[in-house]
Design a protein around this motif. Structure first.
Motif, short mmCIF file in Angstrom:
data_model
loop_
_atom_site.label_atom_id
_atom_site.label_comp_id
_atom_site.label_asym_id
_atom_site.label_seq_id
_atom_site.Cartn_x
_atom_site.Cartn_y
_atom_site.Cartn_z
N GLU A 104 31.42 36.10 44.94
CA GLU A 104 31.95 37.19 44.13
C GLU A 104 32.17 38.60 44.46
N LEU A 105 30.96 39.32 44.58
CA LEU A 105 30.54 39.67 45.92
C LEU A 105 31.30 40.43 47.10
N ILE A 106 31.62 39.06 47.23
CA ILE A 106 32.13 39.03 48.57
C ILE A 106 33.80 39.85 48.69
N CYS A 107 34.19 38.61 47.36
CA CYS A 107 35.85 38.89 47.08
C CYS A 107 35.87 40.56 46.71
N ALA A 108 34.58 41.26 46.11
CA ALA A 108 35.01 42.83 45.57
C ALA A 108 35.24 43.30 46.67
N ARG A 109 34.17 43.15 46.95
CA ARG A 109 33.33 43.85 48.85
C ARG A 109 35.16 44.25 49.88
N ALA B 242 37.07 39.87 57.66
CA ALA B 242 36.55 38.93 57.89
C ALA B 242 35.19 39.30 58.78
N ASP B 243 35.24 40.44 59.05
CA ASP B 243 33.54 40.71 59.15
C ASP B 243 32.82 40.94 57.70
N LEU B 244 33.25 40.98 56.84
CA LEU B 244 32.61 40.50 55.42
C LEU B 244 32.04 39.87 54.63
N VAL B 245 33.40 38.98 55.05
CA VAL B 245 33.39 36.80 54.31
C VAL B 245 32.07 36.62 55.03
N THR C 77 47.11 41.32 48.61
CA THR C 77 48.06 41.89 48.06
C THR C 77 47.19 43.18 46.80
N GLY C 78 45.86 42.87 46.73
CA GLY C 78 44.44 43.26 46.03
C GLY C 78 45.66 42.95 44.46
N ASP C 79 44.88 41.17 44.34
CA ASP C 79 45.16 41.45 43.26
C ASP C 79 43.77 40.42 43.16
N GLY C 80 43.05 41.06 42.01
CA GLY C 80 41.64 41.10 41.21
C GLY C 80 41.09 39.29 41.03
N ALA C 81 42.32 40.09 39.39
CA ALA C 81 42.59 38.59 39.20
C ALA C 81 42.64 37.19 39.93
N ALA C 82 43.79 36.83 40.46
CA ALA C 82 44.19 36.29 41.64
C ALA C 82 42.47 35.83 42.11
N ALA C 83 42.05 36.01 42.94
CA ALA C 83 40.57 36.28 43.38
C ALA C 83 39.77 35.68 42.67
#
Length: 725
Positions: A357-362, A336-339, A261-267
């Motif tokens: 945090e950088l993984i989540c942002a990417r 999956a590739d980024l993680v 959902t693109g929810d950055g706050a939750a991530a």
């Protein structure tokens, strides 16, 4: 309850009880039935998969009173000695090669091997960790292994069969053991828990299987640890996750839904919870990668659970199926590739939280990257039509310009982004303020009217009623946030795909005709009302070469200066139908020079490289210079602008306006207003005439006159005369 380890209490006693190794146990049982038992065996495979246990079962089958048999009776003395908790048999010798692998140990074994068994049929040597035997030790055993007496059998067990010398391997029957499949191992652990009479939560067994990594002994050890710490309600899921260090499934569900959902706050709240809870960030990323792997498989194979591709409880499987449906295939694969890349980068990182945090942002910002994976992920989002937001009532997580940032756009609302709009269009408008529609006035504001030329006094006409003004066009519909502003409907329209009609010089296609005005103090002459025309549609392909002409000239200049000089001083856009760009040249010689010098290919290459378009180029003679390109901002004819000349072109001499002979009659059509005279350039003395820093003439890398003549005209310069004197 016995304190014996769980893997010892439930060690198999027959080949039928061995799980996951049917490719080994079935041939061994058939060999025992056929009485074709070899004198030496080599059992290899990962740890804890049943090599030593199978060697004991084979010795039990060979020395059974009813044997050799694939099913030992379990009642004779030999079977009881080799039972699960038996004392062991004097004729079955187990040797740990890690401490008895030298040449002296091998010589001692060889001397004792020729003595017959005490009470059994065979004397059997089980050499565990056989790869630890030295080369000298193997060589000392080689003769007895190659030609042993009738009562002697050898069983080598090792995790690294490649370290056993080839002369020994060639004299044995090699049986490779494998890791136990997760489904088989989970069923076996469930049976053990039922025998132990301790309740175990449904989600615990997959965690134990994952911790055991296919090893029966390791999985039994983990299960034994959980059963030892179980309370009155048995082994619970929170207890298992905290004890084994795995991530709670709710955290994985939260971060996956935040990605979808693109929810950055939750991530980032999940990341904070992981760190504050004392969990290992690397373990969390590994668990997240496994969850994304399951989602990728579910997206490709909806019935993956029935086929055994995914091992998860029913409730977790239901949640994963719902999560796989809200992701696109490319978006899920990119995540999956980024993680996976982030997990590799986290090894040895000093700040694992920052890496997490950088993984989540990417993962959540595919628009920040221009690679193919990110573009496909953005297309997935567009195709799904999901409006990403941080939750109910939260602002949309996308770029929305300010109300005054782009004319023609309205204030952001919660309505979905219209097709053709969105963040990409807004960013393109910001990067290219001179592009199509970037400077168009709002539909509700009147288009600016150029100042009329000074008119000569005309005879006073009789007073006549002023005709009613033309009906105003309906206001344009408000644009979506970030969408391209629409052009004002102020005339100058043309049919889609047709060549543009000629317009008076100095007047843009969207500007109204200025009305003639009489001097002050005199009544205004009657004029015919203008007929409303349809707004000009945007050219096919979305790019207007008239607006982009300065940028096109700049791109041509970077490739070839000769072509830039030829186009900026002699050519102008005279027409465009979406596929063919028509250039008007002031003379036939300029047009022929453009075609013969290869400049057409240079222009086509510049268009393809800078604007990614494949337009046809058509050169025509147009003495008027096109007249369809809008003047550059500021009113002057700047560099490569749409005026009569390009950079360095002398300004046209101003001509006095022709006096009006008389006022037009009521039945005559009003003549178009003449073009206002161009301002005279200010006179500059030679002392003050200094070039600017960005003057192209200061470029020392340009070719000299001799080099330019040789390269462009193909001539041979015989001699060069200097005119210094």
């Amino acid at each position: 309850m016995s304190s014996l380890a769980l893997y010892r209490r439930y060690r198999p006693e027959t080949f039928a009880e061995v799980i996951g190794q049917e490719h080994v146990t079935d041939p061994l049982q058939q060999a025992l039935r056929n009485n074709r038992v070899n004198h030496a065996y080599l059992f290899s495979g990962p740890r804890g998969c049943g090599k030593t246990t199978s060697a004991r079962i084979l010795a039990r089958c060979l020395n059974c009173e009813q044997g050799p048999t694939p099913t030992p009776c379990g009642e004779c003395q030999s079977c009881q000695d080799l039972a699960r908790n038996g004392p062991g048999s004097i004729d079955v010798i187990e040797i740990d090669a890690a401490s008895h692998g030298g040449v002296d140990d091998a010589r001692e074994l060889r001397e004792k091997a020729f003595f017959g068994p005490a009470s059994s049929r065979y004397k059997i040597y089980i050499i565990d960790e056989a790869h630890m035997v030295t080369s000298a030790g193997f060589n000392a055993l080689l003769k007895v292994v190659e030609e042993p007496p009738e009562h002697l059998k050898f069983i080598f067990a090792t995790t690294e069969p490649e370290k056993v010398i080839g002369t020994i391997r060639s004299r044995t029957h090699h049986y490779p053991f494998r890791l136990v499949p997760p489904g088989t191992l989970r069923e076996y652990l469930g049976e053990v828990c039922q025998k132990e009479a301790i309740p175990v939560a449904e989600g615990v067994l997959p965690l134990v299987v994952r911790a055991g990594q296919g090893s029966v002994r390791d999985s039994m050890s983990v299960m034994d640890q959980l059963l030892a710490g179980a309370g009155a309600d048995g082994v619970t899921y929170p207890m298992a996750t905290s004890l084994l260090g795995y991530t709670d499934g709710s955290l994985l569900d939260s971060v996956v839904e935040a990605f979808a959902t693109g929810d950055g706050a939750a991530a980032f709240e999940v990341v904070d919870h992981v760190i504050e809870g004392g969990n290992d960030p690397r373990r969390f990323v590994a668990d997240l990668l496994e969850r994304l792997r399951d989602l990728v498989i579910l997206a490709a194979v909806p019935d993956a659970a029935e086929k055994g591709l995914i091992d998860a409880p029913a409730d977790v499987l239901e949640r994963m199926q719902a999560q796989a449906e809200i992701f696109g295939a490319a978006e899920l694969s990119r995540a999956a590739d980024l993680v996976n890349e982030g997990l590799t980068e986290m090894r040895g990182a000093n700040s694992p939280r920052l890496q997490l945090e950088l993984i989540c942002a990417r993962v959540m910002l595919p628009a920040a990257y221009g690679d193919e994976r990110s573009v496909m992920a953005r297309l997935d989002r567009i195709e799904r039509g999901v409006n990403f937001s941080a939750g109910t009532g939260a602002p949309p997580m996308q770029y929305v310009p300010a109300p005054d940032a782009h004319p023609g756009a309205v204030a952001p609302t919660e309505a979905p982004v219209a097709p053709g709009g969105g963040p990409a269009a807004a960013r393109a408008a910001v990067r290219n303020p001179g592009g199509p529609g970037a400077g168009t006035a709002p539909a509700s504001a009147p288009a600016p009217t150029p100042a009329p030329a000074v008119q000569a006094p005309a005879p006073t006409p009789p007073p006549t009623p002023t005709p009613a003004p033309a009906p105003e066009a309906a206001p344009a519909a408000p644009a979506a946030p970030g969408a391209w502003p629409t052009a004002a409907s102020a005339g100058g329209g043309r049919r889609s795909g047709a060549w543009p009609t000629a317009t008076p010089a100095g007047q843009g296609p969207s500007q109204p005709q200025p009305q003639q005005q009489a001097p002050a103090g005199r009544p205004q002459a009657p004029s015919q009302p203008q007929q409303p025309t349809a707004p000009a549609p945007a050219p096919s392909g979305g790019l207007d070469p008239r607006m982009l002409w300065p940028n096109i000239l700049e791109a041509v200049k970077n490739r070839r200066r000769f072509t830039w000089i030829l186009l900026s001083q002699n050519a102008q856009v005279s027409g465009f139908d979406g596929t063919t760009l028509q250039l008007g040249f002031a003379s036939a010689g300029a047009r022929d020079n453009f075609s013969a010098s290869g400049s057409e290919d240079v222009l086509r290459q510049a268009l393809a490289e800078q604007f990614n378009v494949q337009w046809k180029i058509e050169a025509v003679i147009d003495p008027s210079g096109g007249g369809s390109a809008p003047p550059p901002p500021g009113g002057g004819s700047g560099f490569g602008g749409g005026g009569a000349g390009g950079y360095g072109a002398p300004a046209a001499p101003s001509r006095p306006a022709a006096p009006q002979q008389s006022a037009p009659s009521p039945n005559s059509q009003p003549a178009p207003a003449p073009r206002p005279p161009a301002p005279e350039p200010p006179s500059v003395s030679l002392e003050d005439d200094t070039p600017a820093d960005d003057d192209p003439d200061l470029d020392e890398s340009a070719l000299s006159g001799r080099d330019l003549i040789v390269r462009e005209l193909g001539a041979t310069v015989l001699d060069e005369f200097s005119h210094d004197q």
